[in-house]
Design a protein around this motif. Structure first.
Motif, PDB file in Angstrom:
ATOM      1  N   UNK A 211       0.811  -1.114   0.000  1.00 51.45           N
ATOM      2  CA  UNK A 211       0.136  -0.036  -0.128  1.00 51.45           C
ATOM      3  C   UNK A 211       0.852   1.356  -0.042  1.00 51.45           C
ATOM      4  N   UNK A 212       2.263   1.108   0.017  1.00 53.16           N
ATOM      5  CA  UNK A 212       2.944   2.112   0.071  1.00 53.16           C
ATOM      6  C   UNK A 212       3.681   2.280  -1.160  1.00 53.16           C
ATOM      7  N   UNK A 213       4.130   3.730  -1.476  1.00 54.66           N
ATOM      8  CA  UNK A 213       4.925   3.963  -2.682  1.00 54.66           C
ATOM      9  C   UNK A 213       6.433   4.293  -2.441  1.00 54.66           C
ATOM     10  N   UNK A 214       7.284   3.472  -2.896  1.00 57.01           N
ATOM     11  CA  UNK A 214       8.829   4.089  -2.602  1.00 57.01           C
ATOM     12  C   UNK A 214       9.021   5.672  -3.051  1.00 57.01           C
ATOM     13  N   UNK A 215       8.501   6.011  -3.973  1.00 60.27           N
ATOM     14  CA  UNK A 215       8.586   7.212  -4.561  1.00 60.27           C
ATOM     15  C   UNK A 215       7.704   7.562  -5.575  1.00 60.27           C
ATOM     16  N   UNK A 216       7.182   8.752  -5.692  1.00 58.75           N
ATOM     17  CA  UNK A 216       6.067   9.284  -6.771  1.00 58.75           C
ATOM     18  C   UNK A 216       6.221  10.472  -6.604  1.00 58.75           C
ATOM     19  N   UNK A 217       7.151  11.101  -7.608  1.00 57.37           N
ATOM     20  CA  UNK A 217       7.216  12.323  -7.787  1.00 57.37           C
ATOM     21  C   UNK A 217       6.837  13.024  -9.066  1.00 57.37           C
ATOM     22  N   UNK A 218       7.143  14.362  -9.406  1.00 49.44           N
ATOM     23  CA  UNK A 218       6.745  14.922 -10.608  1.00 49.44           C
ATOM     24  C   UNK A 218       7.066  16.434 -10.839  1.00 49.44           C
ATOM     25  N   UNK A 268       0.060  10.368 -13.808  1.00 49.33           N
ATOM     26  CA  UNK A 268      -1.062  11.130 -13.623  1.00 49.33           C
ATOM     27  C   UNK A 268      -1.018  12.757 -13.766  1.00 49.33           C
ATOM     28  N   UNK A 269      -2.137  13.125 -14.428  1.00 47.18           N
ATOM     29  CA  UNK A 269      -2.110  14.657 -14.926  1.00 47.18           C
ATOM     30  C   UNK A 269      -2.974  15.250 -13.848  1.00 47.18           C
ATOM     31  N   UNK A 270      -2.501  16.108 -12.881  1.00 47.83           N
ATOM     32  CA  UNK A 270      -2.913  16.624 -11.647  1.00 47.83           C
ATOM     33  C   UNK A 270      -3.350  17.960 -11.849  1.00 47.83           C
ATOM     34  N   UNK A 271      -4.619  18.497 -11.226  1.00 45.40           N
ATOM     35  CA  UNK A 271      -5.004  19.625 -11.064  1.00 45.40           C
ATOM     36  C   UNK A 271      -4.496  20.651  -9.775  1.00 45.40           C
ATOM     37  N   UNK A 272      -3.398  20.046  -9.192  1.00 48.08           N
ATOM     38  CA  UNK A 272      -2.585  20.493  -8.033  1.00 48.08           C
ATOM     39  C   UNK A 272      -1.226  19.889  -8.187  1.00 48.08           C
ATOM     40  N   UNK A 273      -0.525  20.491  -7.427  1.00 50.64           N
ATOM     41  CA  UNK A 273       0.988  19.984  -7.236  1.00 50.64           C
ATOM     42  C   UNK A 273       0.740  18.535  -6.691  1.00 50.64           C
ATOM     43  N   UNK A 274       1.477  17.814  -7.267  1.00 57.18           N
ATOM     44  CA  UNK A 274       1.494  16.430  -6.927  1.00 57.18           C
ATOM     45  C   UNK A 274       2.085  16.097  -5.794  1.00 57.18           C
ATOM     46  N   UNK A 275       1.252  15.057  -5.028  1.00 56.85           N
ATOM     47  CA  UNK A 275       1.246  14.940  -3.399  1.00 56.85           C
ATOM     48  C   UNK A 275       1.718  13.383  -3.234  1.00 56.85           C
ATOM     49  N   UNK A 276       2.511  12.833  -4.284  1.00 57.30           N
ATOM     50  CA  UNK A 276       3.067  11.312  -4.052  1.00 57.30           C
ATOM     51  C   UNK A 276       4.163  11.466  -3.138  1.00 57.30           C
ATOM     52  N   UNK A 277       4.715  10.109  -2.644  1.00 56.22           N
ATOM     53  CA  UNK A 277       5.752  10.068  -1.962  1.00 56.22           C
ATOM     54  C   UNK A 277       7.060  10.814  -2.325  1.00 56.22           C
ATOM     55  N   UNK A 278       7.732  11.246  -1.416  1.00 56.65           N
ATOM     56  CA  UNK A 278       8.657  12.241  -1.602  1.00 56.65           C
ATOM     57  C   UNK A 278       8.582  13.469  -2.386  1.00 56.65           C
ATOM     58  N   UNK A 279       7.174  13.699  -2.265  1.00 58.79           N
ATOM     59  CA  UNK A 279       6.994  15.302  -2.715  1.00 58.79           C
ATOM     60  C   UNK A 279       6.592  16.127  -1.407  1.00 58.79           C
ATOM     61  N   UNK A 280       6.409  15.540  -0.467  1.00 59.01           N
ATOM     62  CA  UNK A 280       5.994  16.477   0.953  1.00 59.01           C
ATOM     63  C   UNK A 280       6.983  16.565   1.828  1.00 59.01           C
TER      64      UNK A 280
END
Length: 423
Positions: A211-218, A268-280
């Motif tokens: 259920x956890x992502x190692x990394x998901x940036x953009x 994913x094409x987002x309507x906000x700054x991407x909030x995946x793993x390693x983005x916050x």
């Protein structure tokens, strides 16, 4: 683990290397051969995790498909940097490109069934592409693109920042081939409210929790639509090495390499700054305003890293050589500056008291590093250092020592230097 005790990753068989991917069977077989006996409960050993009997062994191992002199900083996840003198090639060979992982790479690669899904709040529709469809439906492009870990140079910061202690070698500029990210996004359809894209790969979280992502940036949508941003399947006209993202990866040149997602399976094409793993939080962020060394910075006062800063590297000669007095010494290296061009490169042999301009070549394309060369001679015997300093197209130069401190040790673009003993 430290560099001395962590051990490295065994080299796989020639057949496995040709397949450009690790299978669990190959991995376990290699380990068992070195241990001299079978590994009980081998099925539970994570790919890339070195048995402790090997980790404390003085025998040299190497990452499959990588040069034996790469310096392994960690084995879970696998991270390794390239000594500066091995980066002398104008186009970085596949075996000399650094390895930076956040999770565990996929253990099986099924090219026929690998798909890329593109969707998101700001996508006009959802589409799924096979690799064959990407190759047949879209125009192919090749660019030489610079990838540099955001933490390259972290080892020089004081107080020490947490993370892999990269020195200078988490950078490279291979030739990448694939399709433009923009062409695929436009095929799906981009809504007017799109502000960001994010990626997801098939690497697994270190915890093993699915259920956890190692990394998901953009990156912002404007960057994603640049011509040089690729969905790539080849490096230097061959399959991308597994540890660098085979069979499919994003390549976003000039920005932290963490934006170039490996083992790519979804965008994913987002309507906000991407909030995946390693983005916050503090990941790939620096203080929005300068802070004193050691300062604790609140998450809300940290800003996302975009383009990498101006930087240069001396790739020839190797640091520590002996040079005869009054004989000319040829110097070579590279310089890069995120989304900008390099305006000039200078070198110094007197700790920055004086500088001489060297010859600088133009980049082969946007986001590729530029090569420089020069020559010096020495009138006295003794110890010298050669320093290199690049200036970008906005007139911004590298700092001589260290840039501003930050909690995660990002963006160190201080002058590179090599030692010369004149005899």
């Amino acid at each position: 683990m430290t560099k001395k005790t962590l051990g490295t990753i065994v080299e796989h068989t020639a057949d496995a290397a040709e397949k450009q991917g690790f299978t669990r069977r190959d991995f376990i077989a290699s380990m068992s051969a070195l241990l001299g006996s079978r590994i009980v409960f081998a099925g539970a050993l994570p790919l890339g995790m070195v048995p402790v009997a090997l980790a404390n062994n003085e025998q040299a191992f190497k990452i499959a498909g990588k040069h034996s002199e790469l310096v392994v900083l960690n084995d879970r996840p696998i991270n390794a940097e390239t000594p500066a003198h091995l980066l002398d090639d104008k186009v970085t060979p596949s075996d000399k490109l650094f390895v930076r992982n956040n999770g565990i790479p996929p253990t099986e690669i099924d090219l026929d069934n690998w798909t890329l899904t593109v969707e998101g709040e700001s996508a006009e529709q959802k589409k799924v592409y096979s690799i064959a469809e990407l190759k047949s439906r879209f125009t192919h492009y090749s660019y030489q693109l610079t990838l540099e870990c955001g933490g390259n140079g972290r080892a020089e910061f004081s107080p020490q920042a947490k993370g892999n202690q990269w020195t200078t070698g988490a950078v490279g500029c291979p030739k990448w081939t694939g399709v433009r990210l923009a062409d695929v996004l436009k095929d799906v359809g981009i809504k007017a409210d799109a502000v960001y894209i994010g990626y997801y790969g098939k690497d697994s979280h270190l915890s093993g929790d699915p259920s956890k992502q190692a990394i998901s940036r953009g990156v912002p949508i404007q960057k994603a639509l640049e011509d040089e941003c690729l969905i790539a399947w080849a490096m230097n006209d061959e399959q991308i090495p597994l540890m660098n993202g085979h069979p499919l990866r994003l390549v976003i040149g000039g920005w932290p390499a963490s934006t170039s997602g490996k083992w790519l399976e979804r965008i994913v094409i987002r309507d906000q700054v991407h909030d995946g793993a390693k983005m916050l939080g503090t990941a790939y962020r620096v203080p929005c305003k300068p802070v004193a060394p050691g300062t604790k910075v609140a998450d809300e006062d940290m800003c996302i890293i975009h383009a990498m800063p101006v930087k240069s590297l001396i790739t020839f000669p190797k640091s520590g050589i002996h040079q005869k007095i009054k004989q000319p010494l040829k110097l070579r290296g590279h310089a890069w500056a995120g989304d900008k061009e390099i305006q000039q490169v200078k070198i110094s042999k007197d700790f920055g008291q004086t500088w001489q301009t060297v010859t600088l070549a133009k980049a082969v394309n946007k986001n590729a590093w530029q090569h420089w060369q020069g020559e010096v001679s020495f009138d006295k015997t003794g110890y010298y250092e050669i320093w290199a300093k690049a200036t970008d197209s906005d007139g911004i130069s590298q700092p001589m020592i260290l840039p501003g401190w930050n909690p995660k040790g990002y963006l160190n673009n201080a002058c590179h230097r090599v030692a010369i003993q004149v005899v």
